[in-house]
Scaffold this active site. Structure first.
Site, PDB file in Angstrom:
ATOM      1  N   TYR A 151     -19.928   1.511  -5.023  1.00 27.18           N
ATOM      2  CA  TYR A 151     -20.905   2.599  -5.110  1.00 27.18           C
ATOM      3  C   TYR A 151     -20.206   3.932  -4.906  1.00 27.18           C
ATOM      4  O   TYR A 151     -19.402   4.067  -4.002  1.00 27.18           O
ATOM      5  CB  TYR A 151     -22.011   2.429  -4.055  1.00 27.18           C
ATOM      6  CG  TYR A 151     -23.342   2.234  -4.719  1.00 27.18           C
ATOM      7  CD1 TYR A 151     -23.925   3.277  -5.441  1.00 27.18           C
ATOM      8  CD2 TYR A 151     -24.007   1.013  -4.671  1.00 27.18           C
ATOM      9  CE1 TYR A 151     -25.124   3.097  -6.100  1.00 27.18           C
ATOM     10  CE2 TYR A 151     -25.203   0.826  -5.334  1.00 27.18           C
ATOM     11  CZ  TYR A 151     -25.754   1.877  -6.047  1.00 27.18           C
ATOM     12  OH  TYR A 151     -26.939   1.689  -6.700  1.00 27.18           O
TER      13      TYR A 151
ATOM     14  N   ASP B 289     -23.851  17.088 -30.526  1.00 28.62           N
ATOM     15  CA  ASP B 289     -23.796  15.665 -30.201  1.00 28.62           C
ATOM     16  C   ASP B 289     -22.804  15.015 -31.173  1.00 28.62           C
ATOM     17  O   ASP B 289     -23.125  14.785 -32.338  1.00 28.62           O
ATOM     18  CB  ASP B 289     -25.188  15.051 -30.338  1.00 28.62           C
ATOM     19  CG  ASP B 289     -25.191  13.553 -30.032  1.00 28.62           C
ATOM     20  OD1 ASP B 289     -24.104  12.959 -29.893  1.00 28.62           O
ATOM     21  OD2 ASP B 289     -26.303  12.980 -29.941  1.00 28.62           O
TER      22      ASP B 289
ATOM     23  N   LYS C 193     -17.945   4.685 -30.049  1.00 28.71           N
ATOM     24  CA  LYS C 193     -17.996   4.639 -31.516  1.00 28.71           C
ATOM     25  C   LYS C 193     -16.580   4.890 -32.042  1.00 28.71           C
ATOM     26  O   LYS C 193     -15.703   4.104 -31.741  1.00 28.71           O
ATOM     27  CB  LYS C 193     -19.063   5.595 -32.026  1.00 28.71           C
ATOM     28  CG  LYS C 193     -20.470   5.136 -31.563  1.00 28.71           C
ATOM     29  CD  LYS C 193     -21.609   6.031 -31.983  1.00 28.71           C
ATOM     30  CE  LYS C 193     -22.926   5.504 -31.396  1.00 28.71           C
ATOM     31  NZ  LYS C 193     -24.060   6.410 -31.640  1.00 28.71           N
TER      32      LYS C 193
HETATM   33  C1  LIG Z   1     -25.239   6.545 -31.023  1.00 26.03           C
HETATM   34  C2  LIG Z   1     -25.775   7.889 -30.805  1.00 26.03           C
HETATM   35  C3  LIG Z   1     -26.363   8.266 -29.589  1.00 26.03           C
HETATM   36  C4  LIG Z   1     -26.793   7.294 -28.518  1.00 26.03           C
HETATM   37  O1  LIG Z   1     -25.844   6.555 -27.916  1.00 26.03           O
HETATM   38  P1  LIG Z   1     -26.282   5.336 -26.984  1.00 26.03           P
HETATM   39  O2  LIG Z   1     -25.031   5.079 -26.203  1.00 26.03           O
HETATM   40  O3  LIG Z   1     -26.681   4.224 -27.884  1.00 26.03           O
HETATM   41  O4  LIG Z   1     -27.388   5.785 -26.097  1.00 26.03           O
HETATM   42  C5  LIG Z   1     -26.722   9.591 -29.410  1.00 26.03           C
HETATM   43  N1  LIG Z   1     -26.516  10.492 -30.376  1.00 26.03           N
HETATM   44  C6  LIG Z   1     -25.984  10.156 -31.575  1.00 26.03           C
HETATM   45  C7  LIG Z   1     -25.793  11.209 -32.608  1.00 26.03           C
HETATM   46  C8  LIG Z   1     -25.616   8.842 -31.824  1.00 26.03           C
HETATM   47  O5  LIG Z   1     -25.143   8.520 -33.037  1.00 26.03           O
END
Ligand SMILES: *Cc1c(COP(=O)(O)O)cnc(C)c1O
Length: 426
Positions: A57, A202, A231
């Site tokens: 933690y 993002d 990703k």
């Molecule tokens: C995949 C994605 C997310 C979310 O990611 P998670 O880890 O699945 O919550 C947020 N914004 C964009 C543009 C994404 O492609």
């Protein structure tokens, strides 16, 4: 027990669970993985995900924890922060978000209030659920306004400007999940400045390419940058937030913890540190270059074969294939391809006439299979296989053709082993 031989050598007591893990490993080994948001992490990243830091933690931040015994997890978190700042050339980072969605929610929580307007790309146009879609917090707690793409499939900046002037958003979100072209973050910032909005970029999908200098970076343009780490960046499942502004950094830290989350997942933060280390190596640049070359090859080949690609091509690891010409829905295409050993997902095309459960397109990406070592010639072959399966749908001999394709995809997978002792990932 053959659980890749990575963590469990010998027997396990929970055979039921680990049988599923082994099945999943087999599935990953035997499928041509084209889901644009997926990747295969290195064995070192996998080891960190399964490490003892999961037991700890550590609410708070390095040097300011609410628990004792944080000396070594502090090392891990500081390494992750320092490395990700170096990777993207920014000043401040929060590496605690459990996911991309949590990272986005944290920025909204830091910079906006319920009822404020957020302006993001619409889901059907390529945006992400968390950018203001109705069923999410971003759509329920904020007044969400959507921009989209023009008829050619490119971001409609005039529309962004018009909507910004009309609705006076608190936050403009630049970024997408199925948009294959470059994003002009500077242009977004200009629009944001003209209405006094924050710009949040993002980069969940593009992060790996941005780190390698192959896709435009929002650093310097955006007030806050969010990303996933799993990703194209090829790390563990998780999120990260970057900024150059100290005051915003402070707000974001408070928004992540205690605002949105409790204790950080220190094993995942350790794995993020490993992934950032890997992304700083020259070999990662080469990987990202190959991801891009492979993606362009796949899109170009499908075009050559007569299919439409949304926007006519790609500047990144993914593209959206318009299936209208083949009179086949995205849903059917997804299933047909999976049966032939190719995994991808159905995806709406801009101005899609079909509902989201069906769609007129599929999204394909090159990040995962490039990690297995496939080159442009292999991706050309995969494009041929995709076309063969989809154009043969509903015609005589189709089942046979799918079987042949399945043997071919198995052969490709066998040529590029995954988590094998003989040929490990970089
Ligand atoms: C995949 C994605 C997310 C979310 O990611 P998670 O880890 O699945 O919550 C947020 N914004 C964009 C543009 C994404 O492609």
């Amino acid at each position: 027990m053959s659980f890749a031989g990575y963590f469990i050598n010998g027997t396990v007591r929970d055979n039921e669970l680990f049988a599923a893990v082994n099945d999943e490993l087999r599935r990953q080994r035997d499928q041509v993985e084209l889901i644009a948001s997926e990747n295969f992490v290195s064995e070192e990243v996998l080891s960190a995900i399964g490490c003892v830091m999961t037991n700890k933690y550590a609410e708070g931040y390095p040097g300011k924890r609410y628990y004792g015994g944080c000396k070594f997890v502090d090392v891990a978190e500081k390494l992750a922060v320092e490395r990700v700042c170096r990777l993207f050339g920014c000043k401040f980072a929060n590496v605690q978000p459990h996911s991309g969605a949590q990272a986005n929610l944290s920025v909204f929580y830091a910079l906006a209030k319920p009822g404020d307007v957020i302006l993001g790309m619409g889901l059907a146009m390529g945006g992400h659920l968390t950018h203001g879609s109705a069923p999410t917090i971003s759509g329920k707690w904020f007044r969400a306004v959507n921009y989209g793409v023009d008829e050619d499939g490119f971001t409609d900046y005039d529309q962004v400007r018009r909507l910004a002037l009309e609705h006076k958003p608190k936050i403009i979100v630049a970024g997408a999940s199925s948009y294959s072209r470059k994003i002009d973050f500077g242009r977004f910032r200009e629009i944001a400045d003209s209405v006094g909005a924050f710009l949040m970029a993002d980069i969940a999908h593009y992060a790996g390419l941005i780190a390698a200098g192959l896709y435009p970076s929002p650093v310097g343009a955006a007030h806050a940058i969010t990303s996933t780490t799993h990703k194209t960046l090829r790390g563990p499942r998780g999120g990260v937030i970057l900024t150059d502004d100290e005051a915003i950094a402070k707000k974001i830290d408070g928004a992540v913890f205690p605002g949105v989350q409790g204790g950080p997942h220190m094993h995942i933060i350790a794995a993020k540190a490993v992934a950032f280390f890997e992304a700083l190596q020259p070999s990662f640049k080469e990987y990202a270059r190959n991801v891009l070359d492979n993606s362009i090859m796949m899109a170009d080949r499908l075009k050559e074969l007569g299919l439409n690609i949304v926007s006519g091509g790609t500047d990144c690891h993914m593209s959206v294939v318009d299936l209208t010409k083949l009179s086949i829905t995205g849903k059917i295409a997804e299933t047909e391809l999976e049966e032939a050993g190719i995994t991808c997902n159905k995806n709406a095309i801009p101005f899609d006439k079909l509902p989201p459960q069906q769609t007129s397109g599929i999204r394909i990406g090159s990040a995962a299979m490039t990690s297995r070592g496939l080159k442009t010639t292999d991706f050309k072959k995969i494009a041929d296989l995709i076309y063969k399966v989809l154009s043969g749908y509903g015609k005589p001999g189709h089942e046979e053709l799918k079987k042949e394709t399945r043997s071919e995809t198995l052969r490709i997978c066998g040529e590029f082993p995954l988590y094998g002792k003989d040929r490990a990932l970089p």
